[in-house]
Design a protein around this motif. Structure first.
Motif, PDB file in Angstrom:
ATOM      1  N   GLU A 128       0.832  -1.198   0.000  1.00 49.02           N
ATOM      2  CA  GLU A 128       0.000   0.000   0.000  1.00 49.02           C
ATOM      3  C   GLU A 128       0.871   1.254   0.000  1.00 49.02           C
ATOM      4  O   GLU A 128       2.060   1.210   0.310  1.00 49.02           O
ATOM      5  N   GLN A 129       0.246   2.378  -0.346  1.00 45.29           N
ATOM      6  CA  GLN A 129       0.973   3.641  -0.371  1.00 45.29           C
ATOM      7  C   GLN A 129       1.502   3.970   1.017  1.00 45.29           C
ATOM      8  O   GLN A 129       0.810   3.832   2.023  1.00 45.29           O
ATOM      9  N   TYR A 130       2.744   4.419   1.051  1.00 41.48           N
ATOM     10  CA  TYR A 130       3.399   4.749   2.321  1.00 41.48           C
ATOM     11  C   TYR A 130       4.226   6.011   2.094  1.00 41.48           C
ATOM     12  O   TYR A 130       5.312   5.975   1.525  1.00 41.48           O
ATOM     13  N   THR A 131       3.684   7.139   2.535  1.00 37.63           N
ATOM     14  CA  THR A 131       4.277   8.443   2.277  1.00 37.63           C
ATOM     15  C   THR A 131       4.956   8.983   3.523  1.00 37.63           C
ATOM     16  O   THR A 131       4.411   8.889   4.630  1.00 37.63           O
ATOM     17  N   VAL A 132       6.139   9.542   3.356  1.00 41.60           N
ATOM     18  CA  VAL A 132       6.878  10.101   4.488  1.00 41.60           C
ATOM     19  C   VAL A 132       7.243  11.552   4.212  1.00 41.60           C
ATOM     20  O   VAL A 132       7.202  12.021   3.081  1.00 41.60           O
ATOM     21  N   GLU A 133       7.615  12.247   5.278  1.00 44.13           N
ATOM     22  CA  GLU A 133       8.089  13.625   5.182  1.00 44.13           C
ATOM     23  C   GLU A 133       9.169  13.824   6.243  1.00 44.13           C
ATOM     24  O   GLU A 133       9.236  13.079   7.226  1.00 44.13           O
ATOM     25  N   LEU A 134      10.007  14.803   6.039  1.00 40.60           N
ATOM     26  CA  LEU A 134      11.004  15.148   7.049  1.00 40.60           C
ATOM     27  C   LEU A 134      10.330  15.820   8.235  1.00 40.60           C
ATOM     28  O   LEU A 134       9.429  16.639   8.069  1.00 40.60           O
ATOM     29  N   ASN A 246      12.360  -2.633  11.031  1.00 39.83           N
ATOM     30  CA  ASN A 246      12.288  -2.891  12.470  1.00 39.83           C
ATOM     31  C   ASN A 246      11.845  -4.335  12.672  1.00 39.83           C
ATOM     32  O   ASN A 246      11.444  -5.015  11.724  1.00 39.83           O
ATOM     33  N   CYS A 247      11.913  -4.815  13.897  1.00 42.89           N
ATOM     34  CA  CYS A 247      11.702  -6.241  14.159  1.00 42.89           C
ATOM     35  C   CYS A 247      10.246  -6.670  14.056  1.00 42.89           C
ATOM     36  O   CYS A 247       9.968  -7.863  13.957  1.00 42.89           O
ATOM     37  N   ILE A 248       9.332  -5.726  14.105  1.00 48.41           N
ATOM     38  CA  ILE A 248       7.918  -6.089  14.049  1.00 48.41           C
ATOM     39  C   ILE A 248       7.428  -6.204  12.599  1.00 48.41           C
ATOM     40  O   ILE A 248       6.806  -7.193  12.228  1.00 48.41           O
ATOM     41  N   VAL A 249       7.704  -5.214  11.771  1.00 47.17           N
ATOM     42  CA  VAL A 249       7.232  -5.267  10.374  1.00 47.17           C
ATOM     43  C   VAL A 249       8.272  -5.865   9.438  1.00 47.17           C
ATOM     44  O   VAL A 249       7.953  -6.249   8.313  1.00 47.17           O
ATOM     45  N   GLY A 250       9.518  -5.948   9.872  1.00 44.51           N
ATOM     46  CA  GLY A 250      10.578  -6.443   8.990  1.00 44.51           C
ATOM     47  C   GLY A 250      11.078  -5.322   8.108  1.00 44.51           C
ATOM     48  O   GLY A 250      11.979  -4.561   8.478  1.00 44.51           O
ATOM     49  N   ILE A 251      10.475  -5.196   6.926  1.00 38.09           N
ATOM     50  CA  ILE A 251      10.848  -4.150   5.967  1.00 38.09           C
ATOM     51  C   ILE A 251       9.589  -3.424   5.511  1.00 38.09           C
ATOM     52  O   ILE A 251       8.626  -4.050   5.060  1.00 38.09           O
ATOM     53  N   GLN A 252       9.590  -2.105   5.645  1.00 40.52           N
ATOM     54  CA  GLN A 252       8.477  -1.274   5.186  1.00 40.52           C
ATOM     55  C   GLN A 252       8.960  -0.377   4.045  1.00 40.52           C
ATOM     56  O   GLN A 252       9.719   0.567   4.272  1.00 40.52           O
ATOM     57  N   PRO A 253       8.556  -0.669   2.785  1.00 38.76           N
ATOM     58  CA  PRO A 253       8.960   0.195   1.682  1.00 38.76           C
ATOM     59  C   PRO A 253       8.292   1.574   1.778  1.00 38.76           C
ATOM     60  O   PRO A 253       7.116   1.679   2.139  1.00 38.76           O
ATOM     61  N   ILE A 254       9.042   2.606   1.467  1.00 37.67           N
ATOM     62  CA  ILE A 254       8.479   3.953   1.331  1.00 37.67           C
ATOM     63  C   ILE A 254       8.102   4.128  -0.142  1.00 37.67           C
ATOM     64  O   ILE A 254       8.934   3.910  -1.028  1.00 37.67           O
ATOM     65  N   THR A 255       6.863   4.482  -0.402  1.00 35.20           N
ATOM     66  CA  THR A 255       6.419   4.629  -1.795  1.00 35.20           C
ATOM     67  C   THR A 255       6.531   6.060  -2.301  1.00 35.20           C
ATOM     68  O   THR A 255       6.759   6.283  -3.497  1.00 35.20           O
ATOM     69  N   ASP A 265      11.792  -3.044  -5.405  1.00 33.11           N
ATOM     70  CA  ASP A 265      12.499  -4.222  -5.907  1.00 33.11           C
ATOM     71  C   ASP A 265      13.450  -4.831  -4.865  1.00 33.11           C
ATOM     72  O   ASP A 265      13.424  -6.035  -4.624  1.00 33.11           O
ATOM     73  N   VAL A 266      14.295  -4.002  -4.256  1.00 31.50           N
ATOM     74  CA  VAL A 266      15.252  -4.509  -3.279  1.00 31.50           C
ATOM     75  C   VAL A 266      14.527  -4.962  -2.015  1.00 31.50           C
ATOM     76  O   VAL A 266      14.858  -5.994  -1.426  1.00 31.50           O
ATOM     77  N   SER A 267      13.513  -4.216  -1.611  1.00 32.88           N
ATOM     78  CA  SER A 267      12.717  -4.597  -0.434  1.00 32.88           C
ATOM     79  C   SER A 267      12.127  -5.986  -0.602  1.00 32.88           C
ATOM     80  O   SER A 267      12.150  -6.803   0.336  1.00 32.88           O
ATOM     81  N   LYS A 268      11.624  -6.258  -1.789  1.00 36.70           N
ATOM     82  CA  LYS A 268      11.023  -7.564  -2.069  1.00 36.70           C
ATOM     83  C   LYS A 268      12.054  -8.680  -1.962  1.00 36.70           C
ATOM     84  O   LYS A 268      11.809  -9.731  -1.354  1.00 36.70           O
ATOM     85  N   GLN A 269      13.224  -8.467  -2.542  1.00 36.20           N
ATOM     86  CA  GLN A 269      14.286  -9.476  -2.477  1.00 36.20           C
ATOM     87  C   GLN A 269      14.709  -9.738  -1.033  1.00 36.20           C
ATOM     88  O   GLN A 269      14.869 -10.885  -0.608  1.00 36.20           O
ATOM     89  N   LEU A 270      14.871  -8.660  -0.272  1.00 35.97           N
ATOM     90  CA  LEU A 270      15.379  -8.791   1.094  1.00 35.97           C
ATOM     91  C   LEU A 270      14.362  -9.452   2.020  1.00 35.97           C
ATOM     92  O   LEU A 270      14.732 -10.251   2.877  1.00 35.97           O
ATOM     93  N   ILE A 271      13.088  -9.132   1.849  1.00 36.15           N
ATOM     94  CA  ILE A 271      12.098  -9.726   2.746  1.00 36.15           C
ATOM     95  C   ILE A 271      11.941 -11.218   2.473  1.00 36.15           C
ATOM     96  O   ILE A 271      11.701 -12.015   3.381  1.00 36.15           O
ATOM     97  N   GLU A 272      12.111 -11.619   1.223  1.00 36.56           N
ATOM     98  CA  GLU A 272      12.091 -13.050   0.897  1.00 36.56           C
ATOM     99  C   GLU A 272      13.266 -13.759   1.562  1.00 36.56           C
ATOM    100  O   GLU A 272      13.118 -14.850   2.126  1.00 36.56           O
ATOM    101  N   ARG A 273      14.446 -13.152   1.508  1.00 36.91           N
ATOM    102  CA  ARG A 273      15.637 -13.748   2.122  1.00 36.91           C
ATOM    103  C   ARG A 273      15.527 -13.742   3.651  1.00 36.91           C
ATOM    104  O   ARG A 273      16.012 -14.656   4.313  1.00 36.91           O
ATOM    105  N   LEU A 274      14.896 -12.702   4.194  1.00 40.75           N
ATOM    106  CA  LEU A 274      14.703 -12.628   5.640  1.00 40.75           C
ATOM    107  C   LEU A 274      13.806 -13.765   6.122  1.00 40.75           C
ATOM    108  O   LEU A 274      14.115 -14.434   7.114  1.00 40.75           O
ATOM    109  N   ASN A 275      12.714 -13.982   5.431  1.00 45.98           N
ATOM    110  CA  ASN A 275      11.811 -15.084   5.807  1.00 45.98           C
ATOM    111  C   ASN A 275      12.464 -16.442   5.645  1.00 45.98           C
ATOM    112  O   ASN A 275      12.262 -17.348   6.467  1.00 45.98           O
ATOM    113  N   THR A 276      13.286 -16.589   4.620  1.00 50.53           N
ATOM    114  CA  THR A 276      14.021 -17.842   4.430  1.00 50.53           C
ATOM    115  C   THR A 276      14.987 -18.067   5.583  1.00 50.53           C
ATOM    116  O   THR A 276      15.107 -19.191   6.099  1.00 50.53           O
ATOM    117  N   LYS A 277      15.667 -17.019   6.002  1.00 54.59           N
ATOM    118  CA  LYS A 277      16.613 -17.104   7.111  1.00 54.59           C
ATOM    119  C   LYS A 277      15.899 -17.552   8.388  1.00 54.59           C
ATOM    120  O   LYS A 277      16.414 -18.378   9.146  1.00 54.59           O
TER     121      LYS A 277
END
Length: 281
Positions: A128-134, A246-255, A265-277
């Motif tokens: 889902e959309q995830y918007t951030v600001e400073l 963080n340890c609760i959500v794992g990886i949260q992509p900023i859209t 793309d990188v978030s997807k690769q890393l979360i797959e490897r994290l779950n495998t680990k």
């Protein structure tokens, strides 16, 4: 059920007095832990971070605070809440015992453990959309204290209010040198071309347990280079991808950040490897 110094109670409402030093002075630390079907994820990292943090805050570490003892207390609390066959978010709080004003009369500690059920056993990539600001009202002062998971979280709270009032999902914090430190609830990673950057601890970011896990996975990610270096606000809109860990959500992509949209793309690769680990550990 709440675990307070090793005793299980039905409610936490009558356990802490208004003289509690965690409440009165923020003289406390906490660990937020994910427990999946009775297995504490990344327990060794959590334990050693807690012990190191207690030493930095000059807290007296009890002789029985071994890795095995605290693990058993966490699992006992999870079991008491009938969550051994589910996934739980656990928060362990350690505070200096009552007594004194700014200067404590004792460095002894007490602890409590709380749990709540989570929906997913493994980490799921949020699409889902995830918007951030400073967040620029206040700044993180880099130093050893800023790397601790302590109860002094005023900047994070005010950043959360700012995000809520302005319809952002999160905010990114700046340090006193005006470089980007982290998100309100996790460490920040930036992907540009084949380089993945994250601020070093010297910038003032939290010494995140998931940060360590993700850095280890990036080191093994073919075609990418990991770099610990400061991130300027100007780099954010030039990035290909931004994500929070963080340890609760794992990886949260900023859209989205301002007018820039990011890939996952990188978030997807890393979360797959994290779950495998996690499955293999």
């Amino acid at each position: 059920m709440v675990n307070f110094n090793g005793t299980l109670h039905d409610s936490s409402s009558q356990l802490l007095s208004i003289e509690n030093r965690g409440y009165a002075y923020g003289d406390a630390l906490f660990e937020t832990i994910k427990v999946v079907h009775g297995k504490i994820l990344f327990w060794e990292d959590h334990y050693f971070r807690l012990m190191a943090s207690m030493r930095i805050l000059r807290m007296e570490i009890p002789m029985n605070f071994t890795m095995e003892f605290i693990e058993s207390e966490i699992l006992r609390t999870v079991e008491a809440n009938q969550l051994l066959k589910a996934t739980a978010r656990v928060r362990m709080n350690v505070h200096r015992v009552e007594g004194g004003k700014y200067t404590p009369t004792s460095n002894n500690v007490a602890y409590n453990i709380l749990t709540e059920q989570m929906d997913s056993d493994f980490y799921i990539l949020n699409t889902e959309q995830y918007t951030v600001e400073l967040f620029k009202d206040f700044y993180v002062a880099p130093g050893l204290l800023s790397t601790l998971k302590s109860n002094n979280k005023s900047i994070n709270i005010l950043g959360g209010i700012f995000a809520k009032e302005n319809n952002f999902e999160n905010c990114l914090l700046l340090n006193t040198d005006k470089t980007v430190v982290e998100a309100l609830n996790g460490n920040l990673f930036l992907v540009k071309d084949r380089v993945i950057k994250t601020p070093p601890l010297s910038e003032g970011c939290l010494k995140g347990v998931m940060r360590t896990q993700i850095m280890e996975l990036i080191e093994k990610l073919e075609g990418y280079t990991l770099e610990e270096s400061p991130i300027s606000p100007f780099e954010l809109q030039k990035a290909d991808e931004l994500f929070i860990t963080n340890c609760i959500v794992g990886i949260q992509p900023i859209t989205n950040y301002r007018k820039k949209e990011f890939t996952r793309d990188v978030s997807k690769q890393l979360i797959e490897r994290l779950n495998t680990k996690i499955r293999l550990s």
